[in-house]
Write an enzyme that holds these catalytic residues in place. Structure first.
Site, PDB file in Angstrom:
ATOM      1  N   GLY A 139       0.850  -1.177   0.000  1.00 35.99           N
ATOM      2  CA  GLY A 139       0.000   0.000   0.000  1.00 35.99           C
ATOM      3  C   GLY A 139       0.886   1.227   0.000  1.00 35.99           C
ATOM      4  O   GLY A 139       1.808   1.350   0.820  1.00 35.99           O
ATOM      5  N   ALA A 140       0.625   2.146  -0.939  1.00 36.17           N
ATOM      6  CA  ALA A 140       1.544   3.265  -1.149  1.00 36.17           C
ATOM      7  C   ALA A 140       1.849   4.066   0.116  1.00 36.17           C
ATOM      8  O   ALA A 140       3.024   4.280   0.446  1.00 36.17           O
ATOM      9  CB  ALA A 140       1.004   4.171  -2.261  1.00 36.17           C
ATOM     10  N   ARG A 199      10.254  -0.982  -4.611  1.00 37.60           N
ATOM     11  CA  ARG A 199       9.004  -0.967  -5.380  1.00 37.60           C
ATOM     12  C   ARG A 199       9.021   0.293  -6.250  1.00 37.60           C
ATOM     13  O   ARG A 199       9.019   1.399  -5.712  1.00 37.60           O
ATOM     14  CB  ARG A 199       7.768  -0.933  -4.465  1.00 37.60           C
ATOM     15  CG  ARG A 199       7.627  -2.040  -3.435  1.00 37.60           C
ATOM     16  CD  ARG A 199       7.257  -3.390  -4.014  1.00 37.60           C
ATOM     17  NE  ARG A 199       6.073  -3.419  -4.838  1.00 37.60           N
ATOM     18  CZ  ARG A 199       4.818  -3.561  -4.401  1.00 37.60           C
ATOM     19  NH1 ARG A 199       4.574  -3.636  -3.103  1.00 37.60           N
ATOM     20  NH2 ARG A 199       3.811  -3.641  -5.260  1.00 37.60           N
ATOM     21  N   GLN A 241      -5.448  -9.331  -2.353  1.00 34.81           N
ATOM     22  CA  GLN A 241      -5.529  -8.338  -1.277  1.00 34.81           C
ATOM     23  C   GLN A 241      -6.969  -8.042  -0.875  1.00 34.81           C
ATOM     24  O   GLN A 241      -7.252  -7.760   0.288  1.00 34.81           O
ATOM     25  CB  GLN A 241      -4.834  -7.036  -1.692  1.00 34.81           C
ATOM     26  CG  GLN A 241      -3.340  -7.148  -1.861  1.00 34.81           C
ATOM     27  CD  GLN A 241      -2.938  -7.327  -3.310  1.00 34.81           C
ATOM     28  OE1 GLN A 241      -3.642  -8.001  -4.066  1.00 34.81           O
ATOM     29  NE2 GLN A 241      -1.823  -6.746  -3.715  1.00 34.81           N
ATOM     30  N   ASP A 291      -1.486   4.508  -6.303  1.00 34.20           N
ATOM     31  CA  ASP A 291      -0.053   4.434  -6.024  1.00 34.20           C
ATOM     32  C   ASP A 291       0.709   5.596  -6.633  1.00 34.20           C
ATOM     33  O   ASP A 291       1.766   5.969  -6.136  1.00 34.20           O
ATOM     34  CB  ASP A 291       0.500   3.108  -6.536  1.00 34.20           C
ATOM     35  CG  ASP A 291       0.094   1.957  -5.643  1.00 34.20           C
ATOM     36  OD1 ASP A 291       0.913   1.561  -4.796  1.00 34.20           O
ATOM     37  OD2 ASP A 291      -1.043   1.470  -5.766  1.00 34.20           O
TER      38      ASP A 291
END
Length: 346
Positions: free
Chosen positions: A47-48, A89, A196, A237
């Site tokens: 999760g950003a 990421r 998710q 994101d």
């Protein structure tokens, strides 16, 4: 909420292990920046906003590991720490935003002793966590009025407390509407290949007592056409200057289906997710993950050995499909290029 996604405790970083949910609620303890980097890469935390917090705490841990007598030596080693974390990421801009913020804190205190810099970096990482929680609550306050009484809201992936320091972005909007007394329900896409929605979103909402129905990803269009879904809210994101939005793979499909069925599709994200240096979503780097995430499910093969696989982790939803972008500063609609710049004061 009855869980903590991430926290700084006794000069260590504690994270809930999201790969073990929903079966086990396990908290891992990290004492060095390399292990934090591996946790981000391995999606123990995801999760950003959450990985932004994790990266900041990773920098603070790394600063404590550095052996140096001068700021110049400390700075060189801190740059290496930041580079390792930045490579984990590539799509979520919050990761880079948090790392750059930590770098600026170190640089602005370069004339102070190294103990002071280390303590200041720790304080900044904790501040980023605390700010994120407040930001999520503000996103919820701005977004809740968009969710009408009796709504059934579709969400994709997990943009809840597990994806942030707490409360959530997309789920923050849903939580705020629920807390306001609205009778609402949620449809959660399972969100292959990491599931998710099934593992995390359904778990969060059930813990909070918010009615949730789990569906497979390829069922969204069916329920939209039947009139069972009245709104869509997802996280993000990275958001480009024109409003194009990168989010978990499959989001684009949901947005197109929502447009076809005249259902409003909203994006909920903090201002730190904006990347106004990118003109459009075409410039957003898309992470491609390992084939085994598609060919195996919980360690068991679900595809023939040797089959060719593509596994992009994100896709980009063009701004024309987005009814509004919900931020902690308000809801942006229409002319995204102009309004997003105004939002950040450019």
């Amino acid at each position: 909420m009855s869980f903590r996604t991430i926290e700084w405790r006794d000069n260590k970083v504690v994270m809930i292990d999201q790969t073990r949910l929903p079966g086990e609620e396990v908290y891992n303890v990290y004492e060095d920046f390399q292990s934090v980097a591996e946790a981000i890469r391995g999606m123990i935390i995801r999760g950003a906003p959450a990985i932004g917090v994790a990266a900041a705490m990773g920098v603070a841990l790394g600063a404590r590991e550095i052996i140096a007598d001068t700021y110049e030596s400390f700075s060189r080693q801190l740059t290496n720490v930041c580079d390792v974390l930045a490579r984990t990421r590539p799509t979520a801009v919050n990761l880079f935003w948090a790392i750059e913020r930590m770098k600026r804190v170190a640089e602005s205190n370069k004339d102070r002793d190294l103990h002071f810099i280390r303590e200041t970096l720790k304080a900044e990482a904790i501040r980023i966590e605390e700010e994120d929680l407040e930001i999520c609550r503000a996103i919820g306050r701005h977004g809740a009025p968009l969710i009408r009484e009796g709504a059934t809201v579709l969400t994709h992936c997990n943009a809840g407390g597990l994806a942030t320091a707490g409360y959530g972005t997309a789920l923050g909007v849903i939580r705020a509407a629920h807390e306001a007394g609205k009778n609402i329900q949620v449809f959660a896409d399972e969100t292959r290949p990491w599931l998710q929605g099934a593992r995390l979103t359904a778990w969060e909402l059930m813990k909070d007592g918010i009615p949730v129905t789990l569906i497979a990803d390829n069922m969204a269009g069916y329920f939209m056409k039947k009139g069972a879904i009245t709104a869509c809210v997802v996280g993000a994101d990275r958001i480009a200057a024109n409003g194009d939005t990168a989010n978990k793979i499959g989001t684009y499909s949901v947005a197109v289906l929502a447009k076809e069925n005249k259902i409003p599709f909203y994006v909920a994200a903090p201002v730190s997710t904006l990347d106004l240096s990118l003109k459009s979503g075409d410039e957003i780097p898309i992470e491609e993950r390992h084939a085994c995430e598609v060919t195996h499910l919980q360690g068991l093969p679900v595809a023939p050995e040797g089959v060719k696989v593509r596994n992009p982790a994100f896709d980009v939803t063009p701004a024309k499909y987005i009814a509004g972008i919900i931020t902690e500063k308000g809801v942006v609609r229409g002319d995204y290029e102009r309004e997003l710049k105004a939002l950040v004061g450019q």
